[in-house]
Design an enzyme around this catalytic site. Sequence first.
Site, PDB file in Angstrom:
ATOM      1  N   HIS A  83       0.836  -1.208   0.000  1.00 24.21           N
ATOM      2  CA  HIS A  83       0.000   0.000   0.000  1.00 24.21           C
ATOM      3  C   HIS A  83       0.867   1.252   0.000  1.00 24.21           C
ATOM      4  O   HIS A  83       1.972   1.256   0.545  1.00 24.21           O
ATOM      5  CB  HIS A  83      -1.008  -0.005   1.148  1.00 24.21           C
ATOM      6  CG  HIS A  83      -0.435   0.018   2.534  1.00 24.21           C
ATOM      7  ND1 HIS A  83      -0.089   1.181   3.185  1.00 24.21           N
ATOM      8  CD2 HIS A  83      -0.160  -0.984   3.402  1.00 24.21           C
ATOM      9  CE1 HIS A  83       0.360   0.892   4.398  1.00 24.21           C
ATOM     10  NE2 HIS A  83       0.335  -0.416   4.559  1.00 24.21           N
ATOM     11  N   ASP A  85      -0.207   4.373   1.093  1.00 25.05           N
ATOM     12  CA  ASP A  85      -0.489   5.364   2.146  1.00 25.05           C
ATOM     13  C   ASP A  85       0.224   5.004   3.446  1.00 25.05           C
ATOM     14  O   ASP A  85       0.669   3.866   3.643  1.00 25.05           O
ATOM     15  CB  ASP A  85      -2.001   5.468   2.388  1.00 25.05           C
ATOM     16  CG  ASP A  85      -2.619   4.163   2.889  1.00 25.05           C
ATOM     17  OD1 ASP A  85      -2.287   3.095   2.333  1.00 25.05           O
ATOM     18  OD2 ASP A  85      -3.423   4.214   3.838  1.00 25.05           O
ATOM     19  N   ASP A 113       6.209   1.322   6.726  1.00 26.26           N
ATOM     20  CA  ASP A 113       4.895   0.693   6.538  1.00 26.26           C
ATOM     21  C   ASP A 113       4.160   1.550   5.514  1.00 26.26           C
ATOM     22  O   ASP A 113       3.532   2.526   5.886  1.00 26.26           O
ATOM     23  CB  ASP A 113       4.163   0.640   7.879  1.00 26.26           C
ATOM     24  CG  ASP A 113       2.760   0.085   7.777  1.00 26.26           C
ATOM     25  OD1 ASP A 113       2.370  -0.350   6.695  1.00 26.26           O
ATOM     26  OD2 ASP A 113       2.054   0.111   8.807  1.00 26.26           O
ATOM     27  N   GLU A 146      -5.033   1.860   2.609  1.00 23.47           N
ATOM     28  CA  GLU A 146      -5.064   0.613   3.390  1.00 23.47           C
ATOM     29  C   GLU A 146      -5.265   0.940   4.857  1.00 23.47           C
ATOM     30  O   GLU A 146      -5.992   0.252   5.572  1.00 23.47           O
ATOM     31  CB  GLU A 146      -3.747  -0.155   3.179  1.00 23.47           C
ATOM     32  CG  GLU A 146      -3.735  -1.568   3.759  1.00 23.47           C
ATOM     33  CD  GLU A 146      -3.312  -1.640   5.217  1.00 23.47           C
ATOM     34  OE1 GLU A 146      -3.493  -2.694   5.830  1.00 23.47           O
ATOM     35  OE2 GLU A 146      -2.823  -0.625   5.770  1.00 23.47           O
ATOM     36  N   GLU A 147      -4.596   2.005   5.296  1.00 23.56           N
ATOM     37  CA  GLU A 147      -4.624   2.342   6.720  1.00 23.56           C
ATOM     38  C   GLU A 147      -5.990   2.856   7.170  1.00 23.56           C
ATOM     39  O   GLU A 147      -6.255   2.941   8.357  1.00 23.56           O
ATOM     40  CB  GLU A 147      -3.541   3.391   7.045  1.00 23.56           C
ATOM     41  CG  GLU A 147      -2.113   2.936   6.727  1.00 23.56           C
ATOM     42  CD  GLU A 147      -1.576   1.899   7.709  1.00 23.56           C
ATOM     43  OE1 GLU A 147      -2.333   1.443   8.573  1.00 23.56           O
ATOM     44  OE2 GLU A 147      -0.391   1.548   7.575  1.00 23.56           O
ATOM     45  N   ASP A 170       3.449  -6.477   3.863  1.00 22.02           N
ATOM     46  CA  ASP A 170       2.911  -5.429   4.740  1.00 22.02           C
ATOM     47  C   ASP A 170       2.832  -5.905   6.179  1.00 22.02           C
ATOM     48  O   ASP A 170       1.767  -5.880   6.783  1.00 22.02           O
ATOM     49  CB  ASP A 170       1.513  -5.015   4.224  1.00 22.02           C
ATOM     50  CG  ASP A 170       0.957  -3.832   4.996  1.00 22.02           C
ATOM     51  OD1 ASP A 170       1.741  -3.128   5.661  1.00 22.02           O
ATOM     52  OD2 ASP A 170      -0.269  -3.618   4.934  1.00 22.02           O
ATOM     53  N   HIS A 359       3.602   2.582  13.034  1.00 24.69           N
ATOM     54  CA  HIS A 359       2.541   3.447  13.578  1.00 24.69           C
ATOM     55  C   HIS A 359       3.034   4.226  14.797  1.00 24.69           C
ATOM     56  O   HIS A 359       2.236   4.602  15.651  1.00 24.69           O
ATOM     57  CB  HIS A 359       1.269   2.650  13.910  1.00 24.69           C
ATOM     58  CG  HIS A 359       0.611   2.062  12.682  1.00 24.69           C
ATOM     59  ND1 HIS A 359      -0.728   1.777  12.634  1.00 24.69           N
ATOM     60  CD2 HIS A 359       1.106   1.729  11.480  1.00 24.69           C
ATOM     61  CE1 HIS A 359      -1.034   1.275  11.448  1.00 24.69           C
ATOM     62  NE2 HIS A 359       0.081   1.240  10.728  1.00 24.69           N
TER      63      HIS A 359
HETATM   64 ZN   LIG Z   1       0.778  -1.396   6.391  1.00 26.83          ZN
END
Ligand SMILES: [Zn+2]
Length: 387
Positions: A83, A85, A113, A146-147, A170, A359
């Site tokens: 992904h 984003d 990520d 995706e997030e 991922d 994150h």
């Molecule tokens: Zn991810």
Amino acid sequence: MPTGPSLIDRARLQDEFLELVSISSLSRREGAIARRLEVILKGMGADVSVDDAGERIGGDTGNLLARFTGTAPSAPAFLLSCHMDTVGPAAAIHPVVEGDIVRTDGTSVLGGDDKAGIVAVLEAIRVLRERTIPHGDVEVLLTISEESGLMGAKHFDAGRLRARRGLVLDVDGVSELITRAPAANRMTFSVHGWSAHAGMCPEQGLSAIQMTADAIAAMRLGRLDAETTANLGVIQGGLAGNIVPDRVVVRGETRSLDPAKLARQTEHMRQCFEAAVASRSVRVGGREHQARVEVEVHHQYDRLDVPDGAGIVTLVQSAAAALGRACPTRATGGGSDANVFTTRDIEVANLACGMREIHTVNEWVDVKDLVLTAELLVEAVRQNAAA
Ligand SMILES: [Zn+2]
């Protein structure tokens, strides 16, 4: 074929990682990185198209699908998906390199990520083509948002893919394959009571906060067993300390690797709220006011459940073995685009790609892990064509 010196160009891989993480790409704001990746992929010889998922979810680009024509004509097509984003904070990203480690200056996430996955895919395809290693069609699908609930993958028309098998890259760690991930339900509970002056006539009120407290006190939450979790993450309600509150909204979720347990826990959480408001009423001015709760359940995604004997698992483990490594399978507690693709009849697993402490503003990547991941992809795509 493998063993011996690495085919991977480590400096090129690191430079590309630094470039891509420096491009801010929050969910629904992936336009800049999508345009850059389109140029890179076309430069590598791919046919690239962008779908309309962005228009449908209010983003500034769609999913990007790049197709590299195979050099082994009868070989099956292979999907590699990441992904574009990232979560925030990521308005501006300043990567810092210390030896093999890349992190940020502490003001933003790194965005490894999922850009760790993207650069491993790009480097692997460059190596396959430069070294003329026979491969089938390789389809690179780079998704948006995706997030924010796997939105790009959900809006992607999987009928456009030739590949029936592939990898999502991922997840944190390296040289591990995620084959099991939970299904998830998101829930909103709106508790309705009746407001009253807290000092003059509290008996004419029905406290939504008290009823919510009763519901939560009776609820099983946290880790429920090895396969199942539940959480309440947001509580909003009340206006002032001297008003009996008439409304509370609670948001939460539950996840499980087992769909029956997911359904059971969802029902349990609903029952706790319904029991807390049941037969709670108040009579004011000749009118009866009954407490009630509205429960909204949104099924976010299905589970990922790939058996250890599946072709994608044996392919990746055979590729790892050829490189003198292991690549064990494991379960995770988080969803990914793989949870969506698996419901579209594509056999996918989620390959760890070197992202760490994701994150958070402490996020980091070890460039050696990016190299290991790219090597594994080269060998997996090679073996997919050789099979
Ligand atoms: Zn991810």
